[in-house]
Design a protein around this motif. Structure first.
Motif: not given
Length: 338
Positions: A121-122, A288-289, A295-296, A299-301
């Motif tokens: 999960r993100f 938005e991030e 979308a990509a 799972r982490q920014s």
């Protein structure tokens, strides 16, 4: 769990002021909408749902976690509940954006990250200031050598809130203290430019009951050898700015945690002012991030990684432990979900 053609379906955990700020930002993001809200009481969930036209209104966090119409949740509860609420949502298969600080200590953050990894999960700490246009511009200017080689960082965030032992800033049971609530911003700024931080020294002032800090000043050194002086306060108004100083100039960022402008001072030249206003209230950029990452399939920014959140929590542990202000992991884990 899949999102529909209308974008990410969000659930909001908690109905306080920060949840309302999130809602104002989200309304500026076409790829996101809120389908559910969860509170500890049905009355609060109903009131919040009516205010923001949210269709699914749950009288418990468990009910929100079980809602099939939710892809991702924003955890907007007080600090001590970030850990149990996040684990609940991750366990139910939701992606999670959790308000800062991510948890009460580094051990909790590590367990939250492990849960995200196990469930694929993100998970992201909602360090909204990192995604603001003015903040991104400052990083670009430093990277491009606009101030030469970076030599030092200073940042402070201080406000004067009338003392009330029941206020969340002064109540230890609510995760109070200037460091956790306000100090996380200057620490996060420093780590962004300095990398892993080593605490060189810290001083603090305590609340009248000596349970939480009302002012903390920290000196840290980064892995690149650059030092930073950082301050936070809940009973003192500070200048509230950040300064990135280099060999050829400096960048001043007023209200750096919510920056809409910055001033570049180059050696031998007049100041250059840059304005980057929000589209809504600034929260839209972190939302938005999350949409971009999901979308990509990420799972982490990359701008607020799991490792970064773990490091920040570890630094705050060091600072608190030095003064005996320790939020016991055993006690924190005992905080009920309801």
């Amino acid at each position: 769990m899949t999102q529909d053609n209308s974008g990410i379906r969000w659930g909001v955990v908690g109905t306080g002021g920060i949840a309302r700020s999130f809602m104002r930002g989200l309304r500026a993001v076409p790829s996101a909408r809120v389908t559910a809200v969860g509170s500890r009481t049905g009355a609060r969930a109903e009131e919040f749902g009516q205010e923001w036209d949210i269709p699914n209104r749950h009288a418990s966090y468990e009910a929100l976690a079980a809602d099939p119409d939710v892809d991702a949740v924003y955890v907007a509860t007080p600090h001590p509940w970030h850990y149990p609420n996040t684990l609940l949502m991750l366990g139910a298969g939701k992606h999670v954006l959790v308000e800062k600080p991510m948890a009460m200590n580094a051990l909790q953050v590590s367990e939250m990250v492990a849960a995200a990894q196990a469930g694929d999960r993100f998970l992201m700490e909602a360090m909204w200031s990192r995604y603001l246009p003015a903040s991104r511009l400052a990083r670009e200017l430093v990277a491009d050598g606009a101030i030469g080689e970076l030599c030092s960082v200073s940042a402070e965030f201080g406000i004067n809130v009338p003392y009330d032992p029941d206020h969340r800033l002064f109540n230890a049971d609510l995760g109070g203290g200037a460091l956790l609530d306000l100090g996380v911003y200057p620490l996060a700024l420093a780590s962004q430019y300095l990398g892993e931080l080593t605490v060189v020294g810290a001083t603090r002032q305590l609340s009248p009951d000596r349970m939480v800090d009302t002012q903390t000043t920290v000196l840290v050194r980064g892995e690149n050898g650059v030092s930073a002086t950082l301050g936070c306060a809940s009973r003192t108004v500070l200048p509230n700015r950040a300064v990135l100083a280099g060999t050829a100039g400096w960048i001043e960022i007023p209200s750096f945690w919510a920056a809409t402008e910055l001033v570049l001072h180059r050696r031998g030249a007049g100041p250059e002012r840059f304005h980057r206003p929000f589209q809504a209230n600034g929260y839209e950029y972190e939302i938005e991030e999350v949409s971009r990452c999901l979308a990509a399939g990420e799972r982490q920014s990359p701008d607020m990684t799991w490792a970064e959140s773990q490091r920040l929590a570890g630094v705050m542990d060091q600072v608190r432990d030095a003064g005996g202000l320790v939020y016991s992991p055993a006690n924190v884990k005992a905080v009920p979900l309801g």
